[in-house]
Design an enzyme around this catalytic site. Structure first.
Site, PDB file in Angstrom:
ATOM      1  N   ASN A   1       2.037   5.318   6.718  1.00 16.07           N
ATOM      2  CA  ASN A   1       2.174   5.637   5.297  1.00 16.07           C
ATOM      3  C   ASN A   1       1.707   7.079   5.130  1.00 16.07           C
ATOM      4  O   ASN A   1       0.514   7.355   5.137  1.00 16.07           O
ATOM      5  CB  ASN A   1       1.309   4.667   4.479  1.00 16.07           C
ATOM      6  CG  ASN A   1       1.296   5.013   3.000  1.00 16.07           C
ATOM      7  OD1 ASN A   1       2.061   5.870   2.539  1.00 16.07           O
ATOM      8  ND2 ASN A   1       0.428   4.348   2.245  1.00 16.07           N
TER       9      ASN A   1
ATOM     10  N   LYS B   1       1.856   8.935   2.616  1.00 14.62           N
ATOM     11  CA  LYS B   1       1.357   9.220   1.260  1.00 14.62           C
ATOM     12  C   LYS B   1       1.921  10.562   0.764  1.00 14.62           C
ATOM     13  O   LYS B   1       3.042  10.910   1.120  1.00 14.62           O
ATOM     14  CB  LYS B   1      -0.174   9.189   1.258  1.00 14.62           C
ATOM     15  CG  LYS B   1      -0.700   7.877   1.871  1.00 14.62           C
ATOM     16  CD  LYS B   1      -2.139   7.623   1.631  1.00 14.62           C
ATOM     17  CE  LYS B   1      -2.534   6.292   2.271  1.00 14.62           C
ATOM     18  NZ  LYS B   1      -3.906   5.939   2.066  1.00 14.62           N
TER      19      LYS B   1
ATOM     20  N   HIS C   1       1.060  -0.680  -3.185  1.00  9.01           N
ATOM     21  CA  HIS C   1      -0.072  -0.062  -2.495  1.00  9.01           C
ATOM     22  C   HIS C   1      -1.254   0.067  -3.459  1.00  9.01           C
ATOM     23  O   HIS C   1      -1.060   0.325  -4.645  1.00  9.01           O
ATOM     24  CB  HIS C   1       0.323   1.309  -1.943  1.00  9.01           C
ATOM     25  CG  HIS C   1      -0.710   1.870  -1.027  1.00  9.01           C
ATOM     26  ND1 HIS C   1      -1.819   2.532  -1.495  1.00  9.01           N
ATOM     27  CD2 HIS C   1      -0.839   1.818   0.322  1.00  9.01           C
ATOM     28  CE1 HIS C   1      -2.573   2.868  -0.457  1.00  9.01           C
ATOM     29  NE2 HIS C   1      -1.997   2.445   0.647  1.00  9.01           N
TER      30      HIS C   1
ATOM     31  N   GLU D   1      -3.291   2.335  -4.000  1.00  5.12           N
ATOM     32  CA  GLU D   1      -3.374   3.604  -4.742  1.00  5.12           C
ATOM     33  C   GLU D   1      -2.467   3.570  -5.970  1.00  5.12           C
ATOM     34  O   GLU D   1      -2.761   4.178  -6.992  1.00  5.12           O
ATOM     35  CB  GLU D   1      -3.030   4.773  -3.807  1.00  5.12           C
ATOM     36  CG  GLU D   1      -4.186   5.074  -2.868  1.00  5.12           C
ATOM     37  CD  GLU D   1      -3.782   5.635  -1.517  1.00  5.12           C
ATOM     38  OE1 GLU D   1      -2.647   6.121  -1.372  1.00  5.12           O
ATOM     39  OE2 GLU D   1      -4.630   5.571  -0.600  1.00  5.12           O
TER      40      GLU D   1
ATOM     41  N   GLU E   1      -4.726  -4.868   2.835  1.00  2.00           N
ATOM     42  CA  GLU E   1      -5.427  -3.591   2.806  1.00  2.00           C
ATOM     43  C   GLU E   1      -6.629  -3.677   1.880  1.00  2.00           C
ATOM     44  O   GLU E   1      -6.499  -3.482   0.665  1.00  2.00           O
ATOM     45  CB  GLU E   1      -4.481  -2.490   2.315  1.00  2.00           C
ATOM     46  CG  GLU E   1      -3.310  -2.250   3.234  1.00  2.00           C
ATOM     47  CD  GLU E   1      -2.866  -0.800   3.203  1.00  2.00           C
ATOM     48  OE1 GLU E   1      -2.797  -0.196   4.265  1.00  2.00           O
ATOM     49  OE2 GLU E   1      -2.626  -0.273   2.103  1.00  2.00           O
TER      50      GLU E   1
ATOM     51  N   GLY F   1      -8.851   5.005   3.706  1.00  2.28           N
ATOM     52  CA  GLY F   1      -9.223   6.421   3.707  1.00  2.28           C
ATOM     53  C   GLY F   1     -10.725   6.655   3.712  1.00  2.28           C
ATOM     54  O   GLY F   1     -11.188   7.776   3.470  1.00  2.28           O
TER      55      GLY F   1
ATOM     56  N   SER G   1      -8.087   2.495   7.399  1.00  4.54           N
ATOM     57  CA  SER G   1      -8.786   3.211   8.474  1.00  4.54           C
ATOM     58  C   SER G   1      -8.504   2.640   9.859  1.00  4.54           C
ATOM     59  O   SER G   1      -9.377   2.604  10.720  1.00  4.54           O
ATOM     60  CB  SER G   1     -10.296   3.258   8.198  1.00  4.54           C
ATOM     61  OG  SER G   1     -10.543   3.922   6.971  1.00  4.54           O
TER      62      SER G   1
END
Ligand code: PGA
Length: 253
Positions: A9, A11, A96, A98, A168, A174, A214
């Site tokens: 991904n 991003k 996702h 985010e 996730e 991250g 991660s």
């Protein structure tokens, strides 16, 4: 035996030129991924360049990072499933964290996007996962069951082969913190429980569940060793060609 899947991904990273450069570095490093399915999900603006850079290489499939639920219309800034199909995109990430965190994505909008993507014949990587607050409050299981059931509401059993689920944990994305293999395995089991309730045991078991958060070359092996984990969704490490290639070839590590 399920086919494992490693997806990058990217991003909001890379210009068009940087995308081509990164793919050119990645292709020889990934080489022949064997049975591993490999996907990179790039920003919309780089899809066409990525497709051209990947042309003639079957080793890496192309994905997008979001899709709108409507076929077309007055939705400024959005991209439809047909538009992605026209660019020969195979996969799309939906839900996702985010997007849930910063762009108002809800269980309902995730479900609407899923329906549109599946109907257009796209493959979907749908993300679920708890926040740190939810984990600390002992709500992980509840959140995973809710997010999974909501995402799959109204999705026909026949479409399941088009869908991959990414577990996730938001606190691991991250941050350099990874869920322990056991935590990831338990979460994937809970996700399958929600699927089992809706579709029955065999279809739930046949679905692929990735871990994301991660994941890197140092922890991929132990995560992939978990019976409930069938792949990885890789953020940061997917922008480092050598690292990403190691993840793809984790069995040789
Ligand atoms: P990360 O991101 O690997 O950088 O933690 C994973 C993701 O958000 O998909």
């Amino acid at each position: 035996m399920k086919r494992e899947i490693i997806a990058g991904n990217w991003k909001m990273n890379c210009t068009k030129a940087e995308t081509v450069e990164l793919i050119e570095k990645l292709l020889p490093l990934v080489g022949d991924p064997g049975k591993m399915e490999v996907v990179i999900c790039v920003p919309f603006t780089n899809i066409d360049a990525a497709r051209k850079a990947l042309r003639g290489h079957k080793s890496i499939a192309l994905g997008a990072q979001n899709v709108h639920w409507a076929p077309k219309g007055a939705f400024t800034g959005e991209i439809s499933a047909e538009m992605l199909k026209a660019l020969k995109v195979k996969y799309v990430i939906i839900g996702h964290s985010e997007r849930r965190q910063y762009f108002g994505e809800t269980d309902q909008s995730v479900n609407a996007r899923m329906k549109a993507a599946v109907a257009a014949g796209l493959k979907v990587i749908v993300c679920v996962g708890e926040t740190l607050e939810e984990r600390e409050a002992g709500k992980t299981r509840e959140v995973l069951l809710r997010q999974t059931s909501a995402a799959f509401e109204g999705i026909d059993k026949s479409a399941l082969k088009q869908i991959v689920i990414a577990y996730e944990p938001v606190w691991a994305i991250g941050t350099g913190k990874t869920a322990t293999p056991k935590e990831a395995n338990t979460a994937a089991f809970v996700i399958r429980k929600a699927l089992r309730k809706q579709y029955g045991r065999t279809p739930a078991h046949a679905m692929r569940v990735q871990y994301g958060g991660s994941m890197n070359a140092s922890n991929v092996k132990e995560l992939m060793a978990m019976p409930q984990i069938d792949g990885g969704l890789i953020g940061g490490a997917s922008l480092k060609p050598a690292e990403f290639a190691k993840i793809v070839h984790y069995t040789e590590l």
